[in-house]
Design an enzyme around this catalytic site. Structure first.
Site, mmCIF file in Angstrom:
data_model
loop_
_atom_site.group_PDB
_atom_site.id
_atom_site.type_symbol
_atom_site.label_atom_id
_atom_site.label_comp_id
_atom_site.label_asym_id
_atom_site.label_seq_id
_atom_site.Cartn_x
_atom_site.Cartn_y
_atom_site.Cartn_z
ATOM 1 N N LYS A 34 0.846 -1.206 0.000
ATOM 2 C CA LYS A 34 0.000 0.000 0.000
ATOM 3 C C LYS A 34 0.877 1.250 0.000
ATOM 4 O O LYS A 34 2.098 1.160 0.209
ATOM 5 C CB LYS A 34 -0.936 -0.019 1.208
ATOM 6 C CG LYS A 34 -0.218 -0.038 2.542
ATOM 7 C CD LYS A 34 -1.191 -0.118 3.706
ATOM 8 C CE LYS A 34 -0.423 -0.203 5.003
ATOM 9 N NZ LYS A 34 -1.173 0.184 6.161
ATOM 10 N N TYR A 261 16.767 29.557 7.072
ATOM 11 C CA TYR A 261 15.680 30.268 7.757
ATOM 12 C C TYR A 261 15.835 30.257 9.279
ATOM 13 O O TYR A 261 16.211 29.240 9.873
ATOM 14 C CB TYR A 261 14.339 29.589 7.446
ATOM 15 C CG TYR A 261 13.845 29.803 6.038
ATOM 16 C CD1 TYR A 261 13.630 31.074 5.526
ATOM 17 C CD2 TYR A 261 13.563 28.712 5.229
ATOM 18 C CE1 TYR A 261 13.159 31.255 4.233
ATOM 19 C CE2 TYR A 261 13.086 28.884 3.927
ATOM 20 C CZ TYR A 261 12.890 30.167 3.441
ATOM 21 O OH TYR A 261 12.424 30.337 2.171
HETATM 22 C C1 PLP Z 1 -3.810 -4.388 8.351
HETATM 23 C C2 PLP Z 1 -2.338 -4.347 8.165
HETATM 24 N N1 PLP Z 1 -1.667 -5.504 8.135
HETATM 25 C C3 PLP Z 1 -0.324 -5.520 7.954
HETATM 26 C C4 PLP Z 1 0.402 -4.368 7.818
HETATM 27 C C5 PLP Z 1 1.886 -4.443 7.625
HETATM 28 O O1 PLP Z 1 2.566 -3.930 8.711
HETATM 29 P P1 PLP Z 1 4.166 -3.925 8.769
HETATM 30 O O2 PLP Z 1 4.618 -2.937 7.749
HETATM 31 O O3 PLP Z 1 4.466 -3.513 10.148
HETATM 32 O O4 PLP Z 1 4.612 -5.296 8.439
HETATM 33 C C6 PLP Z 1 -0.266 -3.136 7.859
HETATM 34 C C7 PLP Z 1 0.510 -1.891 7.763
HETATM 35 O O5 PLP Z 1 0.228 -0.860 8.262
HETATM 36 C C8 PLP Z 1 -1.668 -3.123 8.037
HETATM 37 O O6 PLP Z 1 -2.352 -1.969 8.075
#
Ligand code: PLP
Length: 369
Positions: A34, A261
């Site tokens: 994602k 800045y």
């Molecule tokens: C529902 C869910 N599962 C798994 C993961 C994967 O997590 P990680 O990157 O800590 O392995 C995420 C990441 O945010 C998540 O939202």
């Protein structure tokens, strides 16, 4: 193009994947891609992992799933966001899996089936303590009974998500796991045939291997960073992203000259101040300037004053760097290493925030040795 570059080392991604595989054994890995593959570029990340044999991916939105499908990612894709009536219809055609996370979702799915005969694959999400999406623990039995009695729902999986799996104290995560196991007992009792049970994320893979079940959902470890400094650092990970930017000018300045800045940085001797073309609009974290540095020819050089929107200054001391040379901002290369974990600890953030912020005018370059 002149500006910051994220060099994405797909060979390191494969290396990390193999490290994780060694840890989890036969349990398949659902690669979490994602947010543009945690800022690394979802499509090349997914293609590389698919070629390595990954059969499950997770993204957050339908649009992210569509992007993967349009680029010939044929493996299973789970969409983490809350299901909605519009995209539930598209899910079937795209052959992607949705989550069922509240009772109303059942009505959406029944209505979809009655109107179109479509029955997308779903994974039932149980809230065991994250208090975000998910069927409340107390409602799990009634929802499972509804699923059992409805022909319209194609439930392939059941899962939950940890709130604290990457923390040193495992007690809350263990309590969540206990709740999930109680729900799985109801699944058995009702003789529901659910193929995949999953719970583990990166933190749990390191901290709570008893939660691996039939699938593990992994993001951060694949990208080569530990999710926090409280997990056992037992895998040999390699950073996938190397973030670099060019020096566009250098000048000599005297002692007691203010830089950038707010006049927060004052030279303490005659020195060389270089301007590096990367700013917070490209994703470099602004608070990092206080203690942050870049690497150049194996030396650390202090960021001089506040990081600006498009550029930043660096104090090179007696060194006169070459205009056009690139300094290392994060990751690892011939200049040295600045791990996301180190930046995170210094400025009290996480590698998740650092990686997903990388964008703006950053050019992503994918390499595989
Ligand atoms: C529902 C869910 N599962 C798994 C993961 C994967 O997590 P990680 O990157 O800590 O392995 C995420 C990441 O945010 C998540 O939202």
């Amino acid at each position: 193009m002149i500006g910051p570059k994220a060099i994405i080392h797909l060979d390191n991604l494969v290396h990390n994947y193999r490290q994780i595989k060694k840890r989890v054994g036969d349990v398949p890995i659902m690669a979490v891609a994602k947010a543009n593959g945690y800022g690394h570029g979802a499509v090349p990340i997914a293609k590389t992992l698919q070629d390595e044999g990954v059969e499950f991916f997770a993204v957050f939105t339908m649009e992210e799933a569509q992007e993967l499908r349009a680029n010939r990612i044929d493996s299973n894709i789970l969409i983490f966001s809350r299901l909605n009536a519009e995209f539930a219809e598209a899910a079937n055609d795209l052959d992607v899996t949705l989550i069922l996370s509240q009772k109303d979702d059942i009505e959406i799915l029944i209505d979809l089936y009655n109107r179109t005969g479509k029955k997308p694959k779903i994974h039932l999400k149980i809230d065991t303590g994250m208090t975000r999406l998910g069927i409340a623990y107390k409602d799990a039995r009634s929802v499972l009974e509804l699923i059992k009695n409805s022909q319209e729902i194609n439930c392939e999986g059941i899962y939950s998500h940890f709130a604290t799996a990457d923390e040193g104290d495992p007690s809350y995560a263990k309590w969540q796991l206990k709740q999930f196991n109680n729900v799985l007992n109801i699944v058995e009792e009702l003789e529901l045939d659910i193929k995949y049970r999953h719970f583990s994320n990166s933190g749990a893979i390191l901290n709570l291997p008893e939660s691996n079940f039939d699938l593990v959902r992994v993001g951060m470890l694949l990208y080569g960073a530990f999710p926090s400094d409280e997990v056992p650092q037992i895998l040999d990970l390699k950073p996938v992203m190397q973030y670099i930017a060019p020096i566009v000018t250098v000048r000599q300045v005297e002692k007691d000259v203010y830089v950038s800045y707010g006049g927060k940085y004052k030279t303490d001797r005659r020195t060389h101040i270089g301007v590096v073309q990367c700013g917070f609009a490209d994703g470099l974290s602004r608070p990092w300037h206080e203690n942050g540095y870049v690497m150049y020819n194996k030396q650390k050089y202090k960021i001089a004053g506040r990081i600006c929107m498009d550029q930043m200054s660096v104090d090179f001391g007696d060194t006169v760097p070459n205009i056009g040379d690139e300094v290392l901002l994060m990751g690892q290369n011939d200049h040295g290493a600045i791990l996301a974990e180190e930046i995170s600890q210094t400025i009290s953030t996480t590698p998740y925030v650092l990686f997903t912020a990388i964008g703006g005018r950053t050019e992503r370059i994918f390499v595989k040795e």
